[in-house]
Design an enzyme around this catalytic site. Structure first.
Site, PDB file in Angstrom:
ATOM      1  N   GLU A 277       0.826  -1.215   0.000  1.00  0.00           N
ATOM      2  CA  GLU A 277       0.000   0.000   0.000  1.00  0.00           C
ATOM      3  C   GLU A 277       0.861   1.267   0.000  1.00  0.00           C
ATOM      4  O   GLU A 277       2.084   1.209   0.198  1.00  0.00           O
ATOM      5  CB  GLU A 277      -0.932   0.007   1.210  1.00  0.00           C
ATOM      6  CG  GLU A 277      -0.185   0.080   2.527  1.00  0.00           C
ATOM      7  CD  GLU A 277      -0.921   0.874   3.589  1.00  0.00           C
ATOM      8  OE1 GLU A 277      -1.404   1.979   3.275  1.00  0.00           O
ATOM      9  OE2 GLU A 277      -0.974   0.398   4.731  1.00  0.00           O
TER      10      GLU A 277
ATOM     11  N   LYS B  79      -3.988  -1.432  14.194  1.00  0.00           N
ATOM     12  CA  LYS B  79      -3.139  -0.487  14.926  1.00  0.00           C
ATOM     13  C   LYS B  79      -3.652  -0.346  16.357  1.00  0.00           C
ATOM     14  O   LYS B  79      -4.849  -0.250  16.579  1.00  0.00           O
ATOM     15  CB  LYS B  79      -3.148   0.867  14.222  1.00  0.00           C
ATOM     16  CG  LYS B  79      -2.256   0.834  12.975  1.00  0.00           C
ATOM     17  CD  LYS B  79      -2.029   2.198  12.419  1.00  0.00           C
ATOM     18  CE  LYS B  79      -3.160   2.647  11.535  1.00  0.00           C
ATOM     19  NZ  LYS B  79      -3.253   1.952  10.257  1.00  0.00           N
TER      20      LYS B  79
END
Ligand code: PSU
Ligand code: MN
Length: 305
Positions: free
Chosen positions: A30, A164
């Site tokens: 990404e 995350k």
């Protein structure tokens, strides 16, 4: 390529196109992590390094981004360096990917947008740092990353270090389960927490080898189960920051975000930047190490497929 109408908008690097045609292993990477996840020049060094790791493992890297309205499946060194220096890149997800293309804009693709474009190009494995998920306080803000819906609908294996840790991991796991996304932890019974090997949550599923992960993906497709799967790969021990230590920094960053009125797309980049400062750069070193670790596993899964 699975969609003819998309073809006019897409540039596939020759090395990637050749590998796909020959059914050799390709790993998508990404670019929001380049444009919004790390400061220059660490972002550029990380991006180059991760590509080199995928190549060294015998797979072909394809960093995905939108540059001047062109969808790029694989970047040249020059394109990657320029993107790392772009200060006004958009952060592109499902909602605004076509906007950037139709308006000739440049943007980093999030996990969601990278999955969409990887699937269009016929790439089935994708390595990142951590996916987006349900933010803490989402019961008020409704801030839930489009990454979760994409995992439910697009057939790509996403190799991450979990969600995350700035997120609500428990709620993120609940949404993934509701949406039918398998979450497979690599060699551990505990869900990792990005910078830390351990969260306080159990691994929904556990597998040991890239072959087993490739098998699961194939089995899901054979059963007609749509969507992708999430592989959570704990950061190497010597690079981790313990969860109890991170908790302090995360809480402080969250407080700063709240007092500065940060919302929407800006939340994740703000928190990451703030935590980088609070940890004196340690969080960035760990972030880079975990992306590299994920690239290695992703290349092995791509080869097993
Ligand atoms: N992982 C990182 N750094 C990042 C991201 C992931 O190590 O910057 C990016 C990914 O592109 C992910 C996005 O899709 O953050 C999530 O943003 P949001 O929470 O706004 O959906
Ligand atoms: Mn969000």
């Amino acid at each position: 390529m699975t969609l003819d109408t998309a073809r006019p908008f897409i540039d596939i690097r020759p090395a990637v196109a050749e590998a796909l045609a020959a059914k050799r292993a390709v790993v998508a990477l990404e670019s929001t992590i380049i444009t919004h996840g790390m400061p220059y020049p660490d972002n550029e060094a990380m991006a180059a390094n991760v590509e080199a790791i995928v190549t060294a493992q015998g797979a072909v890297p394809a960093t995905i981004a939108v540059i001047g309205g062109r969808i790029k499946i694989g970047l040249s060194d020059e394109e990657r360096e320029a993107l790392a220096k772009t200060t006004d890149a958009m952060k592109l997800s499902r909602a605004d990917l076509a906007f950037a293309v139709s308006q000739g804009r440049t943007g980093g693709t999030t996990v969601a947008a990278t999955m969409i474009l990887a699937a269009l190009a016929g790439i089935r494995v994708f390595a990142t740092g951590g996916i987006g998920g349900v933010h803490k306080g989402a019961e008020k803000s409704f801030d839930i990353s489009a990454d979760l819906d994409e995992l439910a609908r697009t057939p790509v294996i996403v190799v991450s270090a979990g969600a995350k840790a700035i997120l609500d991991i428990e709620k993120t796991l609940e949404v993934l389960e509701t949406r039918g996304v398998p979450v497979v932890v690599h060699g551990s019974d505990t869900m990792p927490a990005f910078w830390s090997r351990q969260s306080s949550f159990q691994a929904p599923l556990r597998l040991e080898t890239p072959d087993q992960m490739a098998d699961l993906f194939k089995t899901r497709r054979a059963l007609g189960l749509e969507g992708g799967m999430l592989v959570a790969n704990p950061v190497p021990q010597d690079q981790e920051i313990a969860a109890h230590e991170m908790a302090e920094y995360i809480a402080a960053a969250q407080k700063a975000a709240k007092s500065q009125g940060i919302s929407g797309k800006a939340v994740t980049p703000f928190l990451l930047g703030n935590i980088l400062e609070l940890t004196g750069g340690r969080s960035l070193k760990t972030n880079i190490a975990l992306v590299e670790n994920n690239a290695r596993l992703a290349a092995a899964i791509a080869k097993a497929l």
